[in-house]
Design a protein around this motif. Structure first.
Motif, PDB file in Angstrom:
ATOM      1  N   TYR A 175       0.829  -1.205   0.000  1.00  0.00           N
ATOM      2  CA  TYR A 175       0.000   0.000   0.000  1.00  0.00           C
ATOM      3  C   TYR A 175       0.867   1.260   0.000  1.00  0.00           C
ATOM      4  O   TYR A 175       0.578   2.226  -0.713  1.00  0.00           O
ATOM      5  CB  TYR A 175      -0.946  -0.006   1.201  1.00  0.00           C
ATOM      6  CG  TYR A 175      -1.997   1.075   1.148  1.00  0.00           C
ATOM      7  CD1 TYR A 175      -2.978   1.069   0.152  1.00  0.00           C
ATOM      8  CD2 TYR A 175      -2.005   2.114   2.063  1.00  0.00           C
ATOM      9  CE1 TYR A 175      -3.934   2.057   0.090  1.00  0.00           C
ATOM     10  CE2 TYR A 175      -2.967   3.113   1.998  1.00  0.00           C
ATOM     11  CZ  TYR A 175      -3.922   3.068   1.012  1.00  0.00           C
ATOM     12  OH  TYR A 175      -4.873   4.058   0.945  1.00  0.00           O
ATOM     13  N   GLN A 176       1.946   1.243   0.765  1.00  0.00           N
ATOM     14  CA  GLN A 176       2.851   2.394   0.784  1.00  0.00           C
ATOM     15  C   GLN A 176       3.481   2.614  -0.588  1.00  0.00           C
ATOM     16  O   GLN A 176       3.589   3.749  -1.054  1.00  0.00           O
ATOM     17  CB  GLN A 176       3.937   2.190   1.841  1.00  0.00           C
ATOM     18  CG  GLN A 176       3.422   2.291   3.258  1.00  0.00           C
ATOM     19  CD  GLN A 176       4.463   1.892   4.293  1.00  0.00           C
ATOM     20  OE1 GLN A 176       5.452   1.235   3.971  1.00  0.00           O
ATOM     21  NE2 GLN A 176       4.238   2.284   5.538  1.00  0.00           N
ATOM     22  N   TYR A 177       3.862   1.532  -1.249  1.00  0.00           N
ATOM     23  CA  TYR A 177       4.423   1.667  -2.600  1.00  0.00           C
ATOM     24  C   TYR A 177       3.375   2.199  -3.579  1.00  0.00           C
ATOM     25  O   TYR A 177       3.693   3.005  -4.462  1.00  0.00           O
ATOM     26  CB  TYR A 177       4.989   0.335  -3.092  1.00  0.00           C
ATOM     27  CG  TYR A 177       6.340   0.014  -2.504  1.00  0.00           C
ATOM     28  CD1 TYR A 177       7.420   0.884  -2.647  1.00  0.00           C
ATOM     29  CD2 TYR A 177       6.547  -1.173  -1.806  1.00  0.00           C
ATOM     30  CE1 TYR A 177       8.657   0.596  -2.106  1.00  0.00           C
ATOM     31  CE2 TYR A 177       7.786  -1.478  -1.257  1.00  0.00           C
ATOM     32  CZ  TYR A 177       8.839  -0.582  -1.413  1.00  0.00           C
ATOM     33  OH  TYR A 177      10.058  -0.872  -0.876  1.00  0.00           O
ATOM     34  N   LEU A 178       2.135   1.762  -3.419  1.00  0.00           N
ATOM     35  CA  LEU A 178       1.070   2.255  -4.286  1.00  0.00           C
ATOM     36  C   LEU A 178       0.850   3.750  -4.056  1.00  0.00           C
ATOM     37  O   LEU A 178       0.679   4.505  -5.017  1.00  0.00           O
ATOM     38  CB  LEU A 178      -0.227   1.481  -4.019  1.00  0.00           C
ATOM     39  CG  LEU A 178      -1.453   1.915  -4.794  1.00  0.00           C
ATOM     40  CD1 LEU A 178      -1.205   1.794  -6.303  1.00  0.00           C
ATOM     41  CD2 LEU A 178      -2.661   1.079  -4.395  1.00  0.00           C
ATOM     42  N   LEU A 179       0.889   4.181  -2.807  1.00  0.00           N
ATOM     43  CA  LEU A 179       0.753   5.606  -2.512  1.00  0.00           C
ATOM     44  C   LEU A 179       1.890   6.405  -3.142  1.00  0.00           C
ATOM     45  O   LEU A 179       1.663   7.491  -3.704  1.00  0.00           O
ATOM     46  CB  LEU A 179       0.720   5.844  -0.995  1.00  0.00           C
ATOM     47  CG  LEU A 179      -0.531   5.375  -0.257  1.00  0.00           C
ATOM     48  CD1 LEU A 179      -0.356   5.581   1.246  1.00  0.00           C
ATOM     49  CD2 LEU A 179      -1.771   6.079  -0.757  1.00  0.00           C
ATOM     50  N   LEU A 180       3.099   5.870  -3.052  1.00  0.00           N
ATOM     51  CA  LEU A 180       4.244   6.542  -3.669  1.00  0.00           C
ATOM     52  C   LEU A 180       4.071   6.610  -5.198  1.00  0.00           C
ATOM     53  O   LEU A 180       4.327   7.640  -5.815  1.00  0.00           O
ATOM     54  CB  LEU A 180       5.547   5.823  -3.328  1.00  0.00           C
ATOM     55  CG  LEU A 180       6.078   6.039  -1.928  1.00  0.00           C
ATOM     56  CD1 LEU A 180       7.257   5.121  -1.661  1.00  0.00           C
ATOM     57  CD2 LEU A 180       6.484   7.491  -1.729  1.00  0.00           C
ATOM     58  N   LYS A 181       3.628   5.512  -5.772  1.00  0.00           N
ATOM     59  CA  LYS A 181       3.448   5.447  -7.226  1.00  0.00           C
ATOM     60  C   LYS A 181       2.409   6.463  -7.695  1.00  0.00           C
ATOM     61  O   LYS A 181       2.658   7.207  -8.653  1.00  0.00           O
ATOM     62  CB  LYS A 181       3.034   4.035  -7.628  1.00  0.00           C
ATOM     63  CG  LYS A 181       2.793   3.858  -9.104  1.00  0.00           C
ATOM     64  CD  LYS A 181       2.375   2.421  -9.394  1.00  0.00           C
ATOM     65  CE  LYS A 181       1.979   2.265 -10.849  1.00  0.00           C
ATOM     66  NZ  LYS A 181       1.518   0.894 -11.129  1.00  0.00           N
ATOM     67  N   THR A 182       1.271   6.502  -7.028  1.00  0.00           N
ATOM     68  CA  THR A 182       0.224   7.451  -7.453  1.00  0.00           C
ATOM     69  C   THR A 182       0.627   8.879  -7.118  1.00  0.00           C
ATOM     70  O   THR A 182       0.277   9.802  -7.860  1.00  0.00           O
ATOM     71  CB  THR A 182      -1.133   7.117  -6.809  1.00  0.00           C
ATOM     72  OG1 THR A 182      -1.000   7.082  -5.401  1.00  0.00           O
ATOM     73  CG2 THR A 182      -1.686   5.814  -7.328  1.00  0.00           C
ATOM     74  N   GLY A 183       1.365   9.082  -6.036  1.00  0.00           N
ATOM     75  CA  GLY A 183       1.840  10.425  -5.688  1.00  0.00           C
ATOM     76  C   GLY A 183       2.839  10.946  -6.685  1.00  0.00           C
ATOM     77  O   GLY A 183       2.848  12.132  -7.026  1.00  0.00           O
ATOM     78  N   MET A 184       3.715  10.074  -7.180  1.00  0.00           N
ATOM     79  CA  MET A 184       4.701  10.503  -8.176  1.00  0.00           C
ATOM     80  C   MET A 184       4.040  10.829  -9.493  1.00  0.00           C
ATOM     81  O   MET A 184       4.475  11.696 -10.217  1.00  0.00           O
ATOM     82  CB  MET A 184       5.748   9.390  -8.363  1.00  0.00           C
ATOM     83  CG  MET A 184       6.659   9.250  -7.144  1.00  0.00           C
ATOM     84  SD  MET A 184       7.748   7.826  -7.258  1.00  0.00           S
ATOM     85  CE  MET A 184       8.765   8.277  -8.618  1.00  0.00           C
ATOM     86  N   ARG A 185       2.945  10.145  -9.810  1.00  0.00           N
ATOM     87  CA  ARG A 185       2.232  10.400 -11.058  1.00  0.00           C
ATOM     88  C   ARG A 185       1.564  11.771 -11.027  1.00  0.00           C
ATOM     89  O   ARG A 185       1.415  12.413 -12.038  1.00  0.00           O
ATOM     90  CB  ARG A 185       1.173   9.305 -11.274  1.00  0.00           C
ATOM     91  CG  ARG A 185       0.677   9.262 -12.686  1.00  0.00           C
ATOM     92  CD  ARG A 185      -0.197   8.062 -12.960  1.00  0.00           C
ATOM     93  NE  ARG A 185       0.631   6.889 -13.132  1.00  0.00           N
ATOM     94  CZ  ARG A 185       0.435   5.731 -12.518  1.00  0.00           C
ATOM     95  NH1 ARG A 185      -0.553   5.582 -11.700  1.00  0.00           N
ATOM     96  NH2 ARG A 185       1.215   4.708 -12.736  1.00  0.00           N
TER      97      ARG A 185
END
Length: 168
Positions: free
Chosen positions: A156-166
């Motif tokens: 979930y943390q990686y998903l948050l990082l991924k969507t935040g970077m986008r």
């Protein structure tokens, strides 16, 4: 607040106005309210167009809307808007769980209310600070509830990082 110039050589009197600071401040405030209102209306129409243009699917009490636009997933009342091509199926499952929490908790209403406060209090720096804090708090609440639904915290943390970077 008028200054009249007396008639000289048969000319009609000219009325001149003194600079009234309170009126200028009032008109500047009204101009800000007008501009922020127009901006809000444009955003609502853009949102409506995005919702109407997407592929709709009924999911329990929610309407899932698939869009091809490159945007972060979001919810607006019972509408869950996302781009399925930007995420894997497991990511989408987690994202939709997160967005369903926003919808169930009626976070859209909170955001609309603070938007209206911002329109009429645009010159108050505290309303901008409060608005940012509210956004962060709503996301934190949805994140906290999403993690309790048997979701791997690290993924979930990686998903948050991924969507935040986008978004950047």
């Amino acid at each position: 607040n008028q200054i009249q110039i007396p008639e000289q050589m048969g000319m009609a009197p000219i009325k001149m106005y003194k600079l009234d600071w309170t009126s200028m401040i009032f008109y500047a405030y009204c101009a800000g309210v007008f501009l922020f209102s127009v901006r809000f209306i444009v955003q609502l129409f853009s949102l409506k167009r995005l919702i109407w243009s997407g592929k709709k699917t009924r999911d329990e009490k929610f309407i899932r809307i698939e869009t091809d636009q490159k945007s972060s997933p979001f919810s607006f009342f019972n509408h869950l808007v996302y781009n399925p091509y930007l995420h894997t199926s497991s990511e989408l499952k987690t994202i939709l769980a997160h967005e369903k929490i926003h919808a169930e908790e009626r976070h859209s209403l909170d955001l609309l209310i603070i938007q209206l406060f911002t329109i009429f209090q645009w010159c108050n720096p505290f309303v901008w600070w409060y608005r940012a804090c509210l956004n962060d708090n709503l996301e934190y609440m949805a994140d906290t509830q999403t993690i309790t639904k048997n979701i791997n915290k690290t993924e979930y943390q990686y998903l948050l990082l991924k969507t935040g970077m986008r978004e950047s």
